[in-house]
Design a protein around this motif. Structure first.
Motif, PDB file in Angstrom:
ATOM      1  N   SER A 105       0.858  -1.180   0.000  1.00 28.02           N
ATOM      2  CA  SER A 105       0.000   0.000   0.000  1.00 28.02           C
ATOM      3  C   SER A 105       0.891   1.226   0.000  1.00 28.02           C
ATOM      4  O   SER A 105       2.071   1.146   0.330  1.00 28.02           O
ATOM      5  CB  SER A 105      -0.903   0.001   1.232  1.00 28.02           C
ATOM      6  N   TYR A 106       0.331   2.352  -0.357  1.00 23.41           N
ATOM      7  CA  TYR A 106       1.103   3.585  -0.363  1.00 23.41           C
ATOM      8  C   TYR A 106       0.216   4.742   0.065  1.00 23.41           C
ATOM      9  O   TYR A 106      -0.989   4.737  -0.123  1.00 23.41           O
ATOM     10  CB  TYR A 106       1.730   3.859  -1.728  1.00 23.41           C
ATOM     11  N   GLY A 107       0.831   5.712   0.703  1.00 22.99           N
ATOM     12  CA  GLY A 107       0.127   6.905   1.155  1.00 22.99           C
ATOM     13  C   GLY A 107       1.002   8.118   0.952  1.00 22.99           C
ATOM     14  O   GLY A 107       2.154   8.004   0.521  1.00 22.99           O
ATOM     15  N   TYR A 108       0.477   9.275   1.286  1.00 20.09           N
ATOM     16  CA  TYR A 108       1.236  10.515   1.097  1.00 20.09           C
ATOM     17  C   TYR A 108       2.119  10.858   2.288  1.00 20.09           C
ATOM     18  O   TYR A 108       3.008  11.681   2.186  1.00 20.09           O
ATOM     19  CB  TYR A 108       0.292  11.671   0.777  1.00 20.09           C
ATOM     20  N   ASP A 109       1.861  10.219   3.442  1.00 22.77           N
ATOM     21  CA  ASP A 109       2.736  10.427   4.592  1.00 22.77           C
ATOM     22  C   ASP A 109       2.653   9.210   5.509  1.00 22.77           C
ATOM     23  O   ASP A 109       1.863   8.295   5.272  1.00 22.77           O
ATOM     24  CB  ASP A 109       2.399  11.723   5.341  1.00 22.77           C
ATOM     25  N   ALA A 110       3.448   9.212   6.557  1.00 24.26           N
ATOM     26  CA  ALA A 110       3.546   8.047   7.440  1.00 24.26           C
ATOM     27  C   ALA A 110       2.281   7.808   8.252  1.00 24.26           C
ATOM     28  O   ALA A 110       2.089   6.729   8.808  1.00 24.26           O
ATOM     29  CB  ALA A 110       4.735   8.223   8.384  1.00 24.26           C
ATOM     30  N   THR A 111       1.393   8.785   8.334  1.00 22.09           N
ATOM     31  CA  THR A 111       0.164   8.625   9.119  1.00 22.09           C
ATOM     32  C   THR A 111      -1.024   8.188   8.271  1.00 22.09           C
ATOM     33  O   THR A 111      -2.158   8.219   8.734  1.00 22.09           O
ATOM     34  CB  THR A 111      -0.194   9.955   9.829  1.00 22.09           C
TER      35      THR A 111
END
Length: 197
Positions: A105-111
């Protein structure tokens, strides 16, 4: 958003060839005729819901099993309905056709909530999992992105481009599902009055 009705695109003079349609062009590539050879149809059924669920289960297992047999499979997990379903089908004992499974998975920040939910899903299915933070990749990959989507999709929605090298290294095939939660869920729209929409 990159979803267009009929044959339209972002570009006024460029149209798509619609699916299940036979096209004939003359030597100057002018459209002479086009004819649909298949149309989607839906007829409501009185069957019990359990029968529909069993039919869906059979279709999913057959198609996912066919795509995954003897393959290294990457599963993009968002936490939504589609990726949870595919992860469940691929990790069930009787349908494990893949030579290896890898969830990511991927997101724009660590949260990112999306990656936290995805990690919980992968852990519950005992699947190897990695999560990534999407880098500021749009400008250094713009040529690759526009070549891939040919400007038929909004460029800033192509965050998958940051995963291309990892996918090539770690998988033979990527099995993902999209928009099932949009089509299968009313997204709370029934809670609004018509004049609020």
């Amino acid at each position: 958003m990159g979803f267009f009705p009929g044959n339209t695109t972002y570009l006024k003079k460029i149209k798509i060839l619609e699916p299940s349609t036979h096209y004939c062009f003359n030597k100057e590539l002018e459209l002479v005729s086009n004819e649909r050879y298949w149309r989607w149809s839906y007829t409501p059924s009185d069957k019990p819901i359990g029968e529909h669920i069993d039919n869906l289960d059979q279709v999913l297992r057959a198609s996912v099993g066919h795509a995954a047999t003897d393959m290294k499979v990457a599963i993009p997990i968002s936490g939504g309905l589609d990726s949870r379903t595919i992860a469940g089908v691929l990790t069930s004992k009787r349908e494990h056709h893949a030579s290896s499974l890898w969830g990511f998975s991927y997101g724009y920040d660590a949260t990112s909530v999306e990656t936290r939910i995805a990690e919980r899903i992968a852990r519950s299915r005992q699947m190897p999992f990695n999560h990534y933070i999407v880098p500021n990749y749009l400008f250094d990959r713009l040529d690759s992105i526009t070549d891939s989507v040919e400007l038929f999709q909004y460029v800033d929605g192509t965050r998958q481009a940051c995963m291309s090298e990892l996918l090539q290294e770690n998988s033979d095939v990527v099995l993902g599902g999209h928009w099932g939660d949009v089509w299968m869920d009313n997204m709370g729209v029934d809670n609004y009055q018509n004049d609020q929409l």
